[in-house]
Design an enzyme around this catalytic site. Structure first.
Site, PDB file in Angstrom:
ATOM      1  N   HIS A   1      -2.246  -3.294   6.485  1.00 49.33           N
ATOM      2  CA  HIS A   1      -2.194  -2.174   5.543  1.00 49.33           C
ATOM      3  C   HIS A   1      -2.119  -0.825   6.255  1.00 49.33           C
ATOM      4  O   HIS A   1      -1.876   0.206   5.635  1.00 49.33           O
ATOM      5  CB  HIS A   1      -3.419  -2.218   4.636  1.00 49.33           C
TER       6      HIS A   1
ATOM      7  N   ASP B   1      15.974 -12.603  -5.302  1.00 53.71           N
ATOM      8  CA  ASP B   1      16.776 -13.819  -5.311  1.00 53.71           C
ATOM      9  C   ASP B   1      17.357 -14.018  -3.917  1.00 53.71           C
ATOM     10  O   ASP B   1      18.182 -13.228  -3.464  1.00 53.71           O
ATOM     11  CB  ASP B   1      17.885 -13.675  -6.364  1.00 53.71           C
TER      12      ASP B   1
HETATM   13  C1  LIG Z   1      -3.756   2.918   2.573  1.00 55.50           C
HETATM   14  O1  LIG Z   1      -4.209   1.973   1.629  1.00 55.50           O
HETATM   15  C2  LIG Z   1      -5.597   1.853   1.458  1.00 55.50           C
HETATM   16  C3  LIG Z   1      -5.894   0.755   0.498  1.00 55.50           C
HETATM   17  O2  LIG Z   1      -5.165   0.884  -0.693  1.00 55.50           O
HETATM   18  C4  LIG Z   1      -6.251   3.172   1.118  1.00 55.50           C
HETATM   19  O3  LIG Z   1      -7.653   3.030   1.062  1.00 55.50           O
HETATM   20  C5  LIG Z   1      -5.849   4.208   2.149  1.00 55.50           C
HETATM   21  O4  LIG Z   1      -6.386   5.450   1.852  1.00 55.50           O
HETATM   22  C6  LIG Z   1      -4.346   4.273   2.261  1.00 55.50           C
HETATM   23  N1  LIG Z   1      -3.847   5.214   3.221  1.00 55.50           N
HETATM   24  C7  LIG Z   1      -3.259   6.353   2.909  1.00 55.50           C
HETATM   25  C8  LIG Z   1      -2.579   7.055   3.998  1.00 55.50           C
HETATM   26  O5  LIG Z   1      -3.265   6.790   1.777  1.00 55.50           O
END
Ligand SMILES: *C1O[C@H](CO)[C@@H](O)[C@H](O)[C@H]1NC(C)=O
Ligand SMILES: *[C@@H]1O[C@H](CO)[C@@H](O)[C@H](O)[C@H]1NC(C)=O
Ligand SMILES: *[C@@H]1O[C@H](CO)[C@@H](O)[C@H](O)[C@H]1NC(C)=O
Ligand SMILES: *[C@@H]1O[C@H](CO)[C@@H](O)[C@H](O)[C@H]1NC(C)=O
Ligand SMILES: *[C@@H]1O[C@H](CO)[C@@H](O)[C@H](O)[C@H]1NC(C)=O
Ligand SMILES: *[C@@H]1O[C@H](CO)[C@@H](O)[C@H](O)[C@H]1NC(C)=O
Length: 443
Positions: A166, A385
């Site tokens: 993430h 697809d």
């Molecule tokens: C990236 O995703 C996470 C989880 O959704 C979040 O807590 C975090 O703040 C996000 N990063 C940015 C740069 O917004």
């Protein structure tokens, strides 16, 4: 025996590593760095099986290689730099074309029907359909690629899944990548594919790379939460009833409750009502908000990166239960509205000013009592697809480290929503599940 056997696990690299004109290093923002201890989100789609003559595995790998050329950050690696001069560390993504993991598995005795158990139960074999179980963002510093994919051949279907870091991207970017991959697989590499739009967003006054004191980076223990899962289906009718009820309850306000907010409020209330928690305990509902269009100036919709932020509604159990659906939905709505350019900037600036150990609430009492709402019915998961038809269902992989995780998917029928709920034992009860099942039946 319902066995899942790994046939091969390999690394797929971008077809042509041409770095000219590309950023070789992507420095991470304070928001990204908050995610070091987050588990890789995992999602997957169930398809019918293609013809036996269809050599789809080599095709999937070849088109993946082309897709990674476009989405090159996914083929990079997370790097930690030790800044000896001030005893700190920094992180960046090296877009070096190292590649993504590709797992080919077979589950020849498992049918598509086995995935759909009664009342949305999730079968035991499901975690083996996903490629990055128990992997955290920080593992990318040691061994893990930023993106892992798995194709599992079943008796009559194929499950294509992924797990991703993430820190490099959010759901919106991931599904854009997935869409590009399927398009290339279906129609070749010249199918009108746009180059990647990188976010060129940064806060004024923040120097990159961000230096984090070494002491704060000590490793945290990993807990293995015991969780139970269900997939709840909300029909279009049920959703519009909840939305109408919520809007009726709040009366004439200058805001309108959305379908998604009504569904989330309904689930938060139902889960907490049956949790047996004391009225004076705190509970939170954290909803992932896409910041792209909330920033000022806004970013392009397709802009690559992790640009979601969690909007957190906090209240006590007693207050939540007294308020009911409408006011709960209103609180969620207002919390999301507070996610602005200014709040985003402030979070980043405060983070840098006061660097602390990246957040992890795993195992805390509040985390036990709280829900995270991830993904979004906006993502058109059914519009993929690879050459043998569109998917028939979407699922999330095992979620870890939270009291409750609600992964929101668009349902197959227009206007419906599937919620893949993973609840820790602190929030799970058979009474709750029976209530939700009965509430869903005959909608
Ligand atoms: C990236 O995703 C996470 C989880 O959704 C979040 O807590 C975090 O703040 C996000 N990063 C940015 C740069 O917004
Ligand atoms: C790399 O990109 C540059 C500029 O886009 C181009 O001139 C060059 O031919 C490319 N090299 C390869 C090996 O594709
Ligand atoms: C498929 O590729 C052809 C050219 O090879 C192009 O004309 C067509 O627009 C593409 N279709 C899609 C859906 O991208
Ligand atoms: C939004 O935040 C960015 C980043 O800090 C800042 O440069 C910009 O001026 C802000 N926009 C407005 C309209 O305040
Ligand atoms: C979830 O449950 C396990 C075991 O029941 C517990 O150890 C853990 O702390 C709980 N909470 C979270 C947020 O993982
Ligand atoms: C969280 O919930 C689990 C399961 O109910 C329990 O075993 C654990 O002690 C709780 N953790 C805290 C910090 O309250």
């Amino acid at each position: 025996m319902r066995e899942v056997i790994v046939i091969s696990s390999s690394i797929v690299r971008p077809e042509n590593i041409n770095r000219s004109g590309r950023r070789e290093k992507i420095h991470l923002t304070p928001h990204d760095l908050d995610l070091l201890y987050l588990y890789y989100p995992q999602r997957g789609l169930l398809f019918h099986k293609p013809d036996p003559e269809n050599r789809f595995i080599p095709q999937l790998m070849a088109s993946l290689s082309t897709a990674l050329e476009i989405y090159f950050p996914f083929a990079g690696r997370l790097v930690k730099v030790n800044n000896q001069e001030d005893d700190t560390v920094s992180f960046y993504i090296d877009c070096d074309g190292s590649g993504a993991k590709f797992v080919h598995a077979k589950a020849e005795s498992i049918t598509m029907n086995d995935v759909f158990q009664s009342h949305g139960s999730v079968p035991d074999f499901m975690p083996q359909f996903f490629p990055a179980n128990n992997v955290q963002s920080r593992d990318a510093l040691v061994s893990e690629p930023l993106l892992a994919l798995q194709v599992t051949e079943m008796k009559d279907g194929v499950f294509i899944s992924f797990g991703y870091n993430h820190m490099v991207a959010d759901g919106s970017s991931l599904w854009n990548f997935f869409h590009t991959w399927s398009k290339i697989c279906l129609n070749g590499s010249d199918s009108n594919i746009q180059p990647l739009v990188l976010k060129d967003w940064f806060c004024e006054g923040i120097d990159y790379p961000v230096h984090i004191p070494v002491l704060e980076m000590e490793t945290l223990p990993r807990c293995e939460p015991s969780t139970k899962e269900r997939v709840f289906h909300f029909s279009k009718k049920k959703i519009s009833d909840l939305k109408a009820k919520a809007n009726y309850e709040i009366g004439t306000m200058d805001v309108k409750i959305s379908s998604l907010q009504a569904v989330v409020a309904y689930l938060w209330l139902s889960i907490i009502r049956h949790s047996g928690l004391n009225r004076d305990e705190e509970t939170q509902c954290k909803v992932a908000a896409d910041m792209r269009q909330r920033l000022n100036p806004p970013l392009k919709k397709e802009c690559f990166g992790n640009v979601t932020n969690l909007a957190t509604a906090t209240t006590t159990v007693g207050e939540l239960l007294d308020r009911g659906l409408g006011k709960t939905a209103l609180q969620i709505c207002k919390t999301v509205r507070l996610k602005t350019n200014e709040s985003y900037e402030n979070i980043a600036k405060n983070w840098v000013r006061n660097v602390k150990r990246p957040k992890t609430s795993v195992g805390s009492r509040l985390a036990n009592n709280s829900l995270i709402v991830a993904s979004s019915p906006r993502f058109d998961v059914y519009d993929h697809d690879f050459g043998w038809g569109k998917p028939i269902a979407a699922r999330a992989g095992p979620a870890d480290g939270t009291g409750g995780m609600l992964v929101m998917f668009r349902g197959v029928e227009e206007g419906s929503i599937d919620v893949h709920a993973t609840l820790n034992s602190s929030l799970w009860s058979d009474v709750l599940v029976n209530l939700l099942i009965n509430d869903m039946v005959g909608q």
